[in-house]
Motif scaffolding. Sequence first.
Motif, mmCIF file in Angstrom:
data_model
loop_
_atom_site.group_PDB
_atom_site.id
_atom_site.type_symbol
_atom_site.label_atom_id
_atom_site.label_comp_id
_atom_site.label_asym_id
_atom_site.label_seq_id
_atom_site.Cartn_x
_atom_site.Cartn_y
_atom_site.Cartn_z
ATOM 1 N N THR A 186 33.647 57.793 40.739
ATOM 2 C CA THR A 186 33.487 57.555 39.298
ATOM 3 C C THR A 186 33.628 56.097 38.881
ATOM 4 O O THR A 186 33.129 55.708 37.826
ATOM 5 C CB THR A 186 34.515 58.387 38.518
ATOM 6 N N LYS A 187 34.305 55.278 39.688
ATOM 7 C CA LYS A 187 34.596 53.901 39.275
ATOM 8 C C LYS A 187 33.874 52.841 40.097
ATOM 9 O O LYS A 187 33.948 51.656 39.760
ATOM 10 C CB LYS A 187 36.107 53.643 39.370
ATOM 11 N N THR B 178 33.990 47.598 44.738
ATOM 12 C CA THR B 178 33.829 48.488 45.890
ATOM 13 C C THR B 178 35.024 48.352 46.810
ATOM 14 O O THR B 178 35.850 47.442 46.676
ATOM 15 C CB THR B 178 32.545 48.162 46.673
ATOM 16 N N PHE B 179 35.087 49.277 47.773
ATOM 17 C CA PHE B 179 36.167 49.234 48.752
ATOM 18 C C PHE B 179 35.633 48.695 50.073
ATOM 19 O O PHE B 179 34.594 49.147 50.565
ATOM 20 C CB PHE B 179 36.755 50.625 48.985
ATOM 21 N N ASP B 180 36.339 47.735 50.648
ATOM 22 C CA ASP B 180 36.033 47.211 51.972
ATOM 23 C C ASP B 180 37.327 47.195 52.779
ATOM 24 O O ASP B 180 38.357 46.708 52.305
ATOM 25 C CB ASP B 180 35.445 45.801 51.880
ATOM 26 N N THR B 181 37.283 47.722 53.988
ATOM 27 C CA THR B 181 38.496 47.863 54.796
ATOM 28 C C THR B 181 39.174 46.529 55.059
ATOM 29 O O THR B 181 40.386 46.378 54.864
ATOM 30 C CB THR B 181 38.169 48.549 56.130
ATOM 31 N N ASP B 182 38.421 45.527 55.510
ATOM 32 C CA ASP B 182 39.016 44.225 55.821
ATOM 33 C C ASP B 182 39.571 43.548 54.570
ATOM 34 O O ASP B 182 40.606 42.877 54.623
ATOM 35 C CB ASP B 182 37.981 43.323 56.498
ATOM 36 N N THR B 183 38.885 43.723 53.457
ATOM 37 C CA THR B 183 39.389 43.146 52.207
ATOM 38 C C THR B 183 40.709 43.793 51.813
ATOM 39 O O THR B 183 41.656 43.105 51.410
ATOM 40 C CB THR B 183 38.363 43.325 51.075
ATOM 41 N N THR C 2 40.551 44.330 46.108
ATOM 42 C CA THR C 2 39.719 45.502 46.333
ATOM 43 C C THR C 2 39.377 46.148 44.996
ATOM 44 O O THR C 2 40.180 46.125 44.059
ATOM 45 C CB THR C 2 40.466 46.517 47.221
ATOM 46 N N PHE C 3 38.196 46.724 44.904
ATOM 47 C CA PHE C 3 37.715 47.316 43.654
ATOM 48 C C PHE C 3 37.749 46.302 42.509
ATOM 49 O O PHE C 3 38.099 46.628 41.366
ATOM 50 C CB PHE C 3 38.521 48.558 43.288
ATOM 51 N N GLY C 4 37.417 45.061 42.863
ATOM 52 C CA GLY C 4 37.360 44.032 41.836
ATOM 53 C C GLY C 4 38.717 43.679 41.265
ATOM 54 O O GLY C 4 38.806 43.083 40.190
ATOM 55 N N GLY C 5 39.795 44.034 41.960
ATOM 56 C CA GLY C 5 41.147 43.720 41.489
ATOM 57 C C GLY C 5 41.678 44.676 40.444
ATOM 58 O O GLY C 5 42.614 44.345 39.707
ATOM 59 N N ASP C 6 41.113 45.867 40.342
ATOM 60 C CA ASP C 6 41.545 46.861 39.353
ATOM 61 C C ASP C 6 42.830 47.536 39.825
ATOM 62 O O ASP C 6 42.828 48.346 40.753
ATOM 63 C CB ASP C 6 40.444 47.902 39.148
ATOM 64 N N GLU C 7 43.961 47.234 39.183
ATOM 65 C CA GLU C 7 45.255 47.791 39.577
ATOM 66 C C GLU C 7 45.379 49.275 39.253
ATOM 67 O O GLU C 7 46.269 49.948 39.763
ATOM 68 C CB GLU C 7 46.387 47.018 38.899
ATOM 69 N N LYS C 8 44.492 49.776 38.397
ATOM 70 C CA LYS C 8 44.527 51.200 38.086
ATOM 71 C C LYS C 8 43.939 52.028 39.230
ATOM 72 O O LYS C 8 44.161 53.241 39.296
ATOM 73 C CB LYS C 8 43.758 51.480 36.805
#
Length: 585
Positions: free
Chosen positions: A218-219, A225-230, A238-244
């Motif tokens: 949904t987000k 996006t999610f990247d393992t190494d990141t 990760t996820f653009g820095g979204d803490e939620k």
Amino acid sequence: MVNYYIAPRNLLPTESMKVNKIMAMKLMLSLALVFGFASCSKNSGNKNASSATGWKINDKKGGFQMNTKYKKQAPAPGLVLVEGGTFTMGKVQDDVMHDWNNSPTQQHVQSFYMDETEVTNAMYAEYLFWVKSVFPPTEDNYKNIYDGALPDTLVWRNRLGYNETMTNNYLRHPAYSNYPVVGVNWIQASEFAKWRTNRVNEAILEKEGYLKKDAKVTKVTAEATFDTDTYLNAPTKTFGGDEKIVLKGKNGKAKPIKTKGSKGEPGETKEPKNIYAQRSSGLINPEYRLPTEAEWEYAAAADVGNREYNNYKGQKKYPWKGSYTRSGKRQVKGDQLANFKQGKGDYGGIAGWSDDGADITNAVKSYPPNDFGLYDMAGNVAEWVADVYRPIVDDEANDFNYYRGNVYTKNKIGEDGKVEIVTSSDIKYDTISNGRVMARNFPGQIAQVPVDEKETYLRQNFDKSDERNYRDGDKQSTRYFKFGEGEENADKADTKRMYDSPEHNVTVDSLGNMVRKYDKSSKRTTLVNDDVRVYKGGSWQDRAYWLDPGQRRYFPQDMATDYIGFRCAMSRVGPKSDKKKRARN
């Protein structure tokens, strides 16, 4: 052990008192030793205390964190375990080509996991759906990402054949959903493996409570996006820095740590540490990837089925036992064990009496698995492997996890001392030799740069970023190398290449038009270069000769066909096998 002392008879009162004191002292000493050993044993078995320092591990206040309850690596989706061992690589029973392409070498392969089946159209369609949803091709900035991931459906066309049904239906129609995907070049197969790594680890972290539930559906956007190494190197990005979405602690339960004050000084409130999953958590899987040639051949041969104690009894010609392509079992006697071309103009027998039940590819698991539990390791489609092709496997340089194709990179560090994350404005594209445009990196990934002298200085095991030509193709290996001169002079004087392959060039002019320059030279002596990859196993349009696991061929990494597919592998971490064995078993 407690020692009891029995006093002798007829002792004087004073002597009896001394004996009783001695007995009491010995009893107390023995008990102290017993409790001491018990205490040491208890502390040595405490998994929450460091055996090096005695400090507490996994303290909520901080300090060293590690999964002390980890048992073993769980198979990731679609994979089965292939226990490693030694085998003779390149050994074939037939070599009608006599091209010195299959020189037998003794190799050892570590345990690893491999896809039970070839990657199917349904699996690849899921990948395409995700790419199209996250990077909409309607936006100019992302158009080439989706187009670059699409298989080449035109591989089915033939100048003198009508195959438009496969061209239009094979990839998308549900009738072919469980058939192996084709029209995928080596680069696309590698990118699929990277995507699969991220999606599997993303689901694991969501299940364990480190990512918000359903955010992966949904987000997710191009910038989130999610990247393992990141996640491992910079989880807050990760996820653009979204803490939620990227939760602090399992299920978001990490709370600030409050300390009590002393002597009139107020207490402090500190942010919790080690709140994100790490390698030491034991949750994150190693990457999906293409198997190496050695791994693929070892898994296909499955000599474990011929094992007798610590030896292999006999040599397999195919992934199954015996020297024939038909089953010898009573219930299915005479059935073909793979999908391949029977003879000229015979791709599956006559109507009503089909030899292998297929004329092109067939659904995966249509034929029995080999002794490792892997399906279609011969026939159906040939398969890409990771290696750059060279005619000879250099076992003198290495006989352990052999692989030619290492190009070492490292994370790019910005001026702020932190890793640089690729954004939508930083996407880089490559125009491959056939004119297709493909993305080299994606938003949310860590930017990569070649390793340099910081990593290579005084090392004995590698000396540069690109090792594809090591001991074959470099200056020292070429017949033109002048050993009497220094390396610098030889570089200036010698302009001839080890492999004189065609050099096709595709460029884009100032108006955005693609200019294709085809190498028409008649002096080219080979098709081998650093961009051709090995593919293994026979296919639906190959004769039985190519079903031998030791056979090897090569094809340009940026081109696709209707008979080459792929499957993924994953390295095994930890013990070689799940079962304890002794040498005599």
